[in-house]
Design a protein around this motif. Structure first.
Motif, PDB file in Angstrom:
ATOM      1  N   THR A 195     -12.290  10.352   3.392  1.00 31.23           N
ATOM      2  CA  THR A 195     -12.264   9.112   2.731  1.00 31.23           C
ATOM      3  C   THR A 195     -10.547   9.220   2.618  1.00 31.23           C
ATOM      4  O   THR A 195      -9.398   8.290   2.390  1.00 31.23           O
ATOM      5  N   LYS A 196     -10.425  10.150   1.260  1.00 33.04           N
ATOM      6  CA  LYS A 196      -9.455  10.560   0.563  1.00 33.04           C
ATOM      7  C   LYS A 196      -8.135  10.427   1.892  1.00 33.04           C
ATOM      8  O   LYS A 196      -6.966  10.088   1.622  1.00 33.04           O
ATOM      9  N   LEU A 197      -7.733  11.775   2.310  1.00 28.01           N
ATOM     10  CA  LEU A 197      -7.511  12.063   3.380  1.00 28.01           C
ATOM     11  C   LEU A 197      -6.725  10.919   4.303  1.00 28.01           C
ATOM     12  O   LEU A 197      -5.331  10.500   4.402  1.00 28.01           O
ATOM     13  N   LEU A 198      -8.262  10.569   4.105  1.00 25.98           N
ATOM     14  CA  LEU A 198      -7.957   9.105   5.859  1.00 25.98           C
ATOM     15  C   LEU A 198      -6.539   7.883   5.026  1.00 25.98           C
ATOM     16  O   LEU A 198      -6.227   7.115   5.269  1.00 25.98           O
ATOM     17  N   THR A 199      -7.098   7.874   4.150  1.00 21.05           N
ATOM     18  CA  THR A 199      -6.476   6.932   3.115  1.00 21.05           C
ATOM     19  C   THR A 199      -4.858   6.567   2.942  1.00 21.05           C
ATOM     20  O   THR A 199      -4.212   6.507   2.354  1.00 21.05           O
ATOM     21  N   LEU A 200      -4.781   7.985   2.352  1.00 21.38           N
ATOM     22  CA  LEU A 200      -3.821   9.065   2.028  1.00 21.38           C
ATOM     23  C   LEU A 200      -2.564   8.123   3.214  1.00 21.38           C
ATOM     24  O   LEU A 200      -1.614   8.039   3.383  1.00 21.38           O
ATOM     25  N   LYS A 201      -3.118   8.277   4.861  1.00 23.88           N
ATOM     26  CA  LYS A 201      -2.577   8.232   5.944  1.00 23.88           C
ATOM     27  C   LYS A 201      -2.100   6.951   5.856  1.00 23.88           C
ATOM     28  O   LYS A 201      -1.261   6.425   6.527  1.00 23.88           O
ATOM     29  N   LEU A 202      -3.009   5.934   5.247  1.00 28.99           N
ATOM     30  CA  LEU A 202      -2.969   4.596   5.281  1.00 28.99           C
ATOM     31  C   LEU A 202      -1.920   3.760   4.235  1.00 28.99           C
ATOM     32  O   LEU A 202      -1.133   3.245   4.831  1.00 28.99           O
ATOM     33  N   TYR A 203      -2.238   4.488   3.366  1.00 26.21           N
ATOM     34  CA  TYR A 203      -1.080   4.366   2.214  1.00 26.21           C
ATOM     35  C   TYR A 203       0.699   4.782   2.911  1.00 26.21           C
ATOM     36  O   TYR A 203       1.440   4.156   2.538  1.00 26.21           O
ATOM     37  N   GLN A 204       0.200   6.307   3.674  1.00 23.48           N
ATOM     38  CA  GLN A 204       1.910   6.387   4.108  1.00 23.48           C
ATOM     39  C   GLN A 204       1.878   5.378   4.954  1.00 23.48           C
ATOM     40  O   GLN A 204       3.550   4.513   4.863  1.00 23.48           O
ATOM     41  N   TYR A 205       1.127   4.603   6.058  1.00 24.70           N
ATOM     42  CA  TYR A 205       1.775   3.700   7.083  1.00 24.70           C
ATOM     43  C   TYR A 205       2.606   2.060   6.116  1.00 24.70           C
ATOM     44  O   TYR A 205       3.177   2.355   7.148  1.00 24.70           O
ATOM     45  N   CYS A 206       2.281   2.819   5.462  1.00 30.74           N
ATOM     46  CA  CYS A 206       2.021   1.256   4.625  1.00 30.74           C
ATOM     47  C   CYS A 206       3.525   1.180   3.379  1.00 30.74           C
ATOM     48  O   CYS A 206       4.549   0.046   4.044  1.00 30.74           O
ATOM     49  N   ILE A 207       3.759   2.512   2.884  1.00 31.28           N
ATOM     50  CA  ILE A 207       5.124   2.836   2.571  1.00 31.28           C
ATOM     51  C   ILE A 207       6.676   2.544   3.774  1.00 31.28           C
ATOM     52  O   ILE A 207       6.980   2.767   3.596  1.00 31.28           O
ATOM     53  N   ASP A 208       6.023   3.461   4.990  1.00 34.28           N
ATOM     54  CA  ASP A 208       6.443   3.668   5.714  1.00 34.28           C
ATOM     55  C   ASP A 208       7.445   2.418   6.662  1.00 34.28           C
ATOM     56  O   ASP A 208       7.977   2.107   7.530  1.00 34.28           O
ATOM     57  N   ASN A 209       6.444   1.147   6.078  1.00 35.21           N
ATOM     58  CA  ASN A 209       6.753   0.111   6.932  1.00 35.21           C
ATOM     59  C   ASN A 209       6.601  -1.362   6.187  1.00 35.21           C
ATOM     60  O   ASN A 209       6.940  -2.251   6.563  1.00 35.21           O
ATOM     61  N   SER A 210       7.555  -0.604   4.545  1.00 36.07           N
ATOM     62  CA  SER A 210       7.834  -1.735   3.592  1.00 36.07           C
ATOM     63  C   SER A 210       6.817  -2.330   3.330  1.00 36.07           C
ATOM     64  O   SER A 210       6.915  -4.184   3.313  1.00 36.07           O
ATOM     65  N   ILE A 211       5.367  -2.413   4.088  1.00 36.28           N
ATOM     66  CA  ILE A 211       4.140  -2.922   3.029  1.00 36.28           C
ATOM     67  C   ILE A 211       3.970  -2.943   1.920  1.00 36.28           C
ATOM     68  O   ILE A 211       3.191  -1.907   1.863  1.00 36.28           O
ATOM     69  N   GLN A 212       3.552  -4.104   0.853  1.00 32.79           N
ATOM     70  CA  GLN A 212       3.531  -3.840  -0.684  1.00 32.79           C
ATOM     71  C   GLN A 212       1.788  -3.910  -0.383  1.00 32.79           C
ATOM     72  O   GLN A 212       2.003  -5.163  -0.120  1.00 32.79           O
ATOM     73  N   ILE A 213       1.035  -2.848  -1.273  1.00 38.25           N
ATOM     74  CA  ILE A 213      -0.113  -3.402  -1.662  1.00 38.25           C
ATOM     75  C   ILE A 213      -1.015  -2.917  -2.093  1.00 38.25           C
ATOM     76  O   ILE A 213       0.188  -2.133  -3.704  1.00 38.25           O
ATOM     77  N   LEU A 214      -1.482  -3.175  -3.383  1.00 41.09           N
ATOM     78  CA  LEU A 214      -1.995  -2.693  -4.491  1.00 41.09           C
ATOM     79  C   LEU A 214      -3.598  -2.452  -3.874  1.00 41.09           C
ATOM     80  O   LEU A 214      -4.328  -3.356  -3.582  1.00 41.09           O
ATOM     81  N   ILE A 215      -3.984  -0.984  -4.393  1.00 44.48           N
ATOM     82  CA  ILE A 215      -5.032  -0.550  -4.097  1.00 44.48           C
ATOM     83  C   ILE A 215      -5.868  -0.587  -5.642  1.00 44.48           C
ATOM     84  O   ILE A 215      -5.412   0.102  -6.100  1.00 44.48           O
ATOM     85  N   TYR A 216      -7.151  -1.847  -5.546  1.00 42.91           N
ATOM     86  CA  TYR A 216      -7.531  -1.994  -7.017  1.00 42.91           C
ATOM     87  C   TYR A 216      -8.674  -1.411  -7.428  1.00 42.91           C
ATOM     88  O   TYR A 216      -9.312  -1.409  -8.516  1.00 42.91           O
ATOM     89  N   GLU A 217      -9.558  -1.362  -6.622  1.00 42.01           N
ATOM     90  CA  GLU A 217     -10.916  -0.272  -7.076  1.00 42.01           C
ATOM     91  C   GLU A 217     -11.661   0.601  -5.144  1.00 42.01           C
ATOM     92  O   GLU A 217     -10.812   0.140  -4.114  1.00 42.01           O
ATOM     93  N   THR A 218     -11.964   1.469  -5.562  1.00 39.96           N
ATOM     94  CA  THR A 218     -12.280   2.848  -4.843  1.00 39.96           C
ATOM     95  C   THR A 218     -13.545   2.834  -5.433  1.00 39.96           C
ATOM     96  O   THR A 218     -14.659   1.933  -4.933  1.00 39.96           O
ATOM     97  N   ILE A 219     -13.811   4.346  -6.137  1.00 42.44           N
ATOM     98  CA  ILE A 219     -15.473   4.296  -6.365  1.00 42.44           C
ATOM     99  C   ILE A 219     -16.157   3.399  -7.514  1.00 42.44           C
ATOM    100  O   ILE A 219     -14.655   3.202  -8.276  1.00 42.44           O
ATOM    101  N   ARG A 220     -16.798   3.482  -7.541  1.00 45.46           N
ATOM    102  CA  ARG A 220     -17.156   2.278  -8.013  1.00 45.46           C
ATOM    103  C   ARG A 220     -18.692   2.477  -8.902  1.00 45.46           C
ATOM    104  O   ARG A 220     -19.580   3.512  -8.228  1.00 45.46           O
TER     105      ARG A 220
END
Length: 224
Positions: free
Chosen positions: A18-43
């Motif tokens: 899940t971490k590896l795929l999330t990092l790919k998603l996060y890099q996609y946001c960076i590459d496309n200048s989409i500002q996001i906040l990942i405010y919660e993961t494991i609980r």
């Protein structure tokens, strides 16, 4: 990314795949200048119990408990959360790419737009501290080292290509081999080539020039 450190810290707590795929998603946001906040993961289980009691969560079988889910929100240029922006073009881009990677989106359920979860091989099947790469089980440290080695090899390959190119560019001009000497002299004498770099490779534009000059030579020869 405004919340880069915080985002990466949250992502680091996820289960391996899940971490590896999330990092790919996060890099996609960076590459496309989409500002996001990942405010919660494991609980924790305690937090999940509180969420259920408050009505914030509906089940004790949350994918957050097993590190297979994250909650995110778009933010503006000042870092303010845009809680009403889950149906905007940027949100569509994030969610569609996440689904392409294999995530399920809570927006499709109609009540949990911030939520993304990765099924992997089922609930609780993702691992912590190891991943599966091409059928082989690796620890995260082994995987990281393997990726580092691949990156270094790719860098070495690029450097070798640069060195070879530089060597070819700077090598001294070699004279034609003896078996080609007379033909080369004829080419030069009749203006087919300027005589430079007799053993160098031909580009397509050079071939077209030489063929054109040959045609001109033959036209002059037979028109006499």
């Amino acid at each position: 990314m405004i919340y880069d450190t915080r985002n990466r810290n949250k992502v680091s707590k996820l289960a391996d795949n899940t971490k590896l795929l999330t990092l790919k998603l996060y890099q996609y946001c960076i590459d496309n200048s989409i500002q996001i906040l990942i405010y919660e993961t494991i609980r924790t289980i305690e937090q999940q119990k509180l969420n259920v009691a408050k009505g914030v969560s509906q089940t004790m079988k949350s994918y957050h408990l097993v590190g297979q889910a994250l909650d995110w929100v778009l933010v503006d240029s000042n870092g303010n959360a845009l809680w009403n922006a889950y149906k905007t073009p940027n949100a569509d881009k994030v969610i569609n790419y996440a689904k392409k990677l294999g995530f399920e989106s809570g927006r499709d359920w109609g009540w949990d737009s911030p939520h993304l979860q990765y099924e992997y091989k089922g609930y609780g099947t993702d691992t912590f501290g190891k991943i599966i790469e091409n059928g082989d089980e690796l620890t995260m440290s082994q995987y990281t080292e393997l990726k580092k080695m691949i990156t270094e090899l790719q860098t070495d390959n690029i450097n070798l290509k640069k060195q070879l190119t530089n060597k070819l560019d700077n090598q001294s001009v070699r004279e034609p081999l003896e078996c080609h000497s007379e033909d080369w002299k004829w080419f030069k004498a009749n203006g087919i080539t300027d005589g430079s770099n007799p053993q160098d490779y031909l580009t397509r534009e050079q071939v077209s020039t030489m063929l054109h000059r040959m045609d001109q030579f033959n036209t002059k020869k037979f028109s006499k």
